[in-house]
Design an enzyme around this catalytic site. Structure first.
Site, mmCIF file in Angstrom:
data_model
loop_
_atom_site.group_PDB
_atom_site.id
_atom_site.type_symbol
_atom_site.label_atom_id
_atom_site.label_comp_id
_atom_site.label_asym_id
_atom_site.label_seq_id
_atom_site.Cartn_x
_atom_site.Cartn_y
_atom_site.Cartn_z
ATOM 1 N N ASP A 37 34.657 -37.596 -20.228
ATOM 2 C CA ASP A 37 33.468 -36.825 -20.606
ATOM 3 C C ASP A 37 33.071 -37.227 -22.022
ATOM 4 O OD1 ASP A 37 32.269 -33.973 -19.249
ATOM 5 O OD2 ASP A 37 31.681 -34.378 -21.323
ATOM 6 N N ASP A 65 31.162 -42.104 -23.123
ATOM 7 C CA ASP A 65 29.725 -41.979 -22.840
ATOM 8 C C ASP A 65 29.413 -42.955 -21.712
ATOM 9 O OD1 ASP A 65 26.988 -42.091 -22.674
ATOM 10 O OD2 ASP A 65 26.647 -42.387 -24.823
ATOM 11 N N TYR A 161 14.552 -36.511 -14.687
ATOM 12 C CA TYR A 161 15.764 -36.059 -13.987
ATOM 13 C C TYR A 161 15.618 -36.321 -12.488
ATOM 14 C CZ TYR A 161 19.612 -33.074 -12.413
ATOM 15 O OH TYR A 161 20.756 -32.607 -11.810
ATOM 16 N N LYS A 165 17.756 -39.052 -10.238
ATOM 17 C CA LYS A 165 18.613 -38.546 -9.149
ATOM 18 C C LYS A 165 18.178 -39.140 -7.810
ATOM 19 C CE LYS A 165 21.557 -36.073 -11.453
ATOM 20 N NZ LYS A 165 22.974 -36.460 -11.473
ATOM 21 N N THR A 196 27.166 -23.757 -12.953
ATOM 22 C CA THR A 196 27.884 -24.543 -13.972
ATOM 23 C C THR A 196 27.069 -24.489 -15.270
ATOM 24 O OG1 THR A 196 26.701 -26.614 -13.583
ATOM 25 C CG2 THR A 196 28.628 -26.214 -12.194
HETATM 26 N N1 LIG Z 1 24.621 -27.352 -11.617
HETATM 27 C C1 LIG Z 1 23.616 -27.623 -10.830
HETATM 28 O O1 LIG Z 1 22.853 -26.720 -10.436
HETATM 29 C C2 LIG Z 1 23.383 -29.051 -10.357
HETATM 30 C C3 LIG Z 1 22.466 -29.246 -9.317
HETATM 31 C C4 LIG Z 1 22.250 -30.526 -8.840
HETATM 32 C C5 LIG Z 1 22.933 -31.592 -9.383
HETATM 33 N N2 LIG Z 1 23.807 -31.407 -10.401
HETATM 34 C C6 LIG Z 1 24.503 -32.585 -10.931
HETATM 35 O O2 LIG Z 1 25.896 -32.391 -10.815
HETATM 36 C C7 LIG Z 1 26.581 -33.176 -11.813
HETATM 37 C C8 LIG Z 1 27.621 -32.315 -12.526
HETATM 38 O O3 LIG Z 1 26.961 -31.338 -13.278
HETATM 39 P P1 LIG Z 1 27.515 -29.840 -13.436
HETATM 40 O O4 LIG Z 1 26.715 -28.992 -12.550
HETATM 41 O O5 LIG Z 1 28.998 -29.822 -13.302
HETATM 42 O O6 LIG Z 1 27.082 -29.517 -14.933
HETATM 43 P P2 LIG Z 1 27.879 -29.648 -16.323
HETATM 44 O O7 LIG Z 1 26.865 -29.615 -17.384
HETATM 45 O O8 LIG Z 1 28.965 -28.640 -16.339
HETATM 46 O O9 LIG Z 1 28.577 -31.078 -16.230
HETATM 47 C C9 LIG Z 1 27.998 -32.265 -16.650
HETATM 48 C C10 LIG Z 1 29.015 -32.952 -17.555
HETATM 49 O O10 LIG Z 1 28.552 -34.279 -17.819
HETATM 50 C C11 LIG Z 1 28.835 -34.559 -19.175
HETATM 51 N N3 LIG Z 1 27.949 -35.617 -19.643
HETATM 52 C C12 LIG Z 1 26.611 -35.548 -19.851
HETATM 53 N N4 LIG Z 1 26.156 -36.729 -20.286
HETATM 54 C C13 LIG Z 1 27.231 -37.571 -20.364
HETATM 55 C C14 LIG Z 1 27.414 -38.921 -20.752
HETATM 56 N N5 LIG Z 1 26.392 -39.640 -21.197
HETATM 57 N N6 LIG Z 1 28.646 -39.454 -20.681
HETATM 58 C C15 LIG Z 1 29.703 -38.714 -20.265
HETATM 59 N N7 LIG Z 1 29.603 -37.422 -19.911
HETATM 60 C C16 LIG Z 1 28.377 -36.867 -19.953
HETATM 61 C C17 LIG Z 1 28.626 -33.241 -19.907
HETATM 62 O O11 LIG Z 1 29.287 -33.229 -21.167
HETATM 63 C C18 LIG Z 1 29.169 -32.240 -18.897
HETATM 64 O O12 LIG Z 1 30.541 -31.936 -19.136
HETATM 65 C C19 LIG Z 1 25.498 -33.732 -12.728
HETATM 66 O O13 LIG Z 1 25.253 -35.070 -12.406
HETATM 67 C C20 LIG Z 1 24.290 -32.865 -12.399
HETATM 68 O O14 LIG Z 1 23.078 -33.536 -12.646
HETATM 69 C C21 LIG Z 1 24.055 -30.148 -10.901
#
Ligand SMILES: NC(=O)c1ccc[n+]([C@@H]2O[C@H](COP(=O)([O-])OP(=O)(O)OC[C@H]3O[C@@H](n4cnc5c(N)ncnc54)[C@H](O)[C@@H]3O)[C@@H](O)[C@H]2O)c1
Length: 254
Positions: A37, A65, A161, A165, A196
């Site tokens: 992360d 990153d 976004y 995606k 989340t």
């Molecule tokens: N939560 C939702 O409603 C939802 C819905 C659809 C899709 N998603 C997708 O699910 C995935 C996980 O997200 P989540 O819901 O657990 O949210 P989250 O914010 O808890 O997790 C995302 C994580 O990615 C890390 N991150 C962001 N940019 C980064 C980078 N450049 N390098 C390394 N780490 C990085 C953040 O620090 C964070 O810990 C993401 O790809 C998100 O787009 C989430």
């Protein structure tokens, strides 16, 4: 207990949310996990919490990153040094965009960063692990997209976004076909609304509007996504590649 016995997995974005749930579930199922992360401090806390709860050192933290190729090289080197191979890559890390009043009224700098992280970061992960997977004649890659990559109106006002995606589906299918005969599978998971930290970046209005359209009437918990990812990571899905897994409480079925 042993659905991932003797497998080694890299999971990005594992400091919290879905990535954390996946790291814990994978370790419970017998995998060794490299959890990465960008948020190093939170990642260390999460990894300690998982290892303390499960006992042992199944999960290793590497700050990373995903948009930077050299940092991917470091993650790969650490994985090989610690565990000697890589069987699974979960491209889970992703960033949301800011809400724009007019969705077409983009900020170029923000848009380029979202493309670098969500799209290029995912490709760099695949590029990093693929030679090793080809050498071993097996591997499973799971790309975490979003329902916002399938339908409009739920990105919270960020066209970048949604676009990145949606692009993950194309990346998955193109690469899945290319490596299908090499024993490597690539699939996409499309989460709907998941409880989340990323949900906090959506305005209350967007969250309530989206939730009101979820037929099941509630948001997913991270573990709901982790179970789907576990299936795709394991050999149980050995005939599944290039596929779309929509986990959204019926949202896109309407
Ligand atoms: N939560 C939702 O409603 C939802 C819905 C659809 C899709 N998603 C997708 O699910 C995935 C996980 O997200 P989540 O819901 O657990 O949210 P989250 O914010 O808890 O997790 C995302 C994580 O990615 C890390 N991150 C962001 N940019 C980064 C980078 N450049 N390098 C390394 N780490 C990085 C953040 O620090 C964070 O810990 C993401 O790809 C998100 O787009 C989430």
């Amino acid at each position: 207990m042993n659905r991932l016995k003797d497998k080694v997995a890299i999971i990005t974005g594992a400091a919290g949310g879905q990535g954390k749930a996946e790291a814990k579930l994978f370790a419970q199922e017998g995998a060794k996990v490299i959890a990465t992360d960008m948020n190093g401090e939170m990642l260390l806390k999460t990894v300690k919490e998982i290892n303390d709860e499960l006992g042992g050192e199944s999960v290793i933290a590497v700050q990373h990153d995903i948009a930077t190729e050299e940092e991917w090289a470091h993650v790969f080197a650490k994985t090989m040094e610690k565990f000697g191979k890589v069987d699974i890559l979960v491209n889970n890390a992703g960033m949301p965009g800011k809400t724009h009043e007019n969705v077409w009224d983009i900020d170029t700098t923000e848009t380029m960063r979202i493309v670098s992280v969500n799209l290029v970061g995912t490709l760099l992960g695949i590029k990093t692990v693929m030679p090793e997977m080809i050498k071993n004649g097996k591997g499973s890659i799971i790309n975490i997209s979003s329902a916002a990559g399938l339908v409009g109106g739920i990105s919270g006002g960020s066209v970048a976004y949604s676009a990145t995606k949606a692009a993950l589906q194309g990346i998955t299918k193109e690469i899945a076909i290319d490596v299908a005969k090499k024993g490597i599978r690539v699939n996409t998971v499309f989460p709907g609304l998941v409880r989340t930290p990323i949900m906090d970046s959506f305005s209350k209005e967007v969250t309530e509007r989206t939730l009101s359209k979820v037929p099941m009437g509630f948001p997913a918990e991270p573990i709901d996504l982790a179970y789907a990812v576990l299936f795709l990571a394991s050999d149980e899905s050995r005939f599944t590649t290039g596929a779309d897994f929509i986990i959204d409480g019926g949202f896109t079925a309407q």
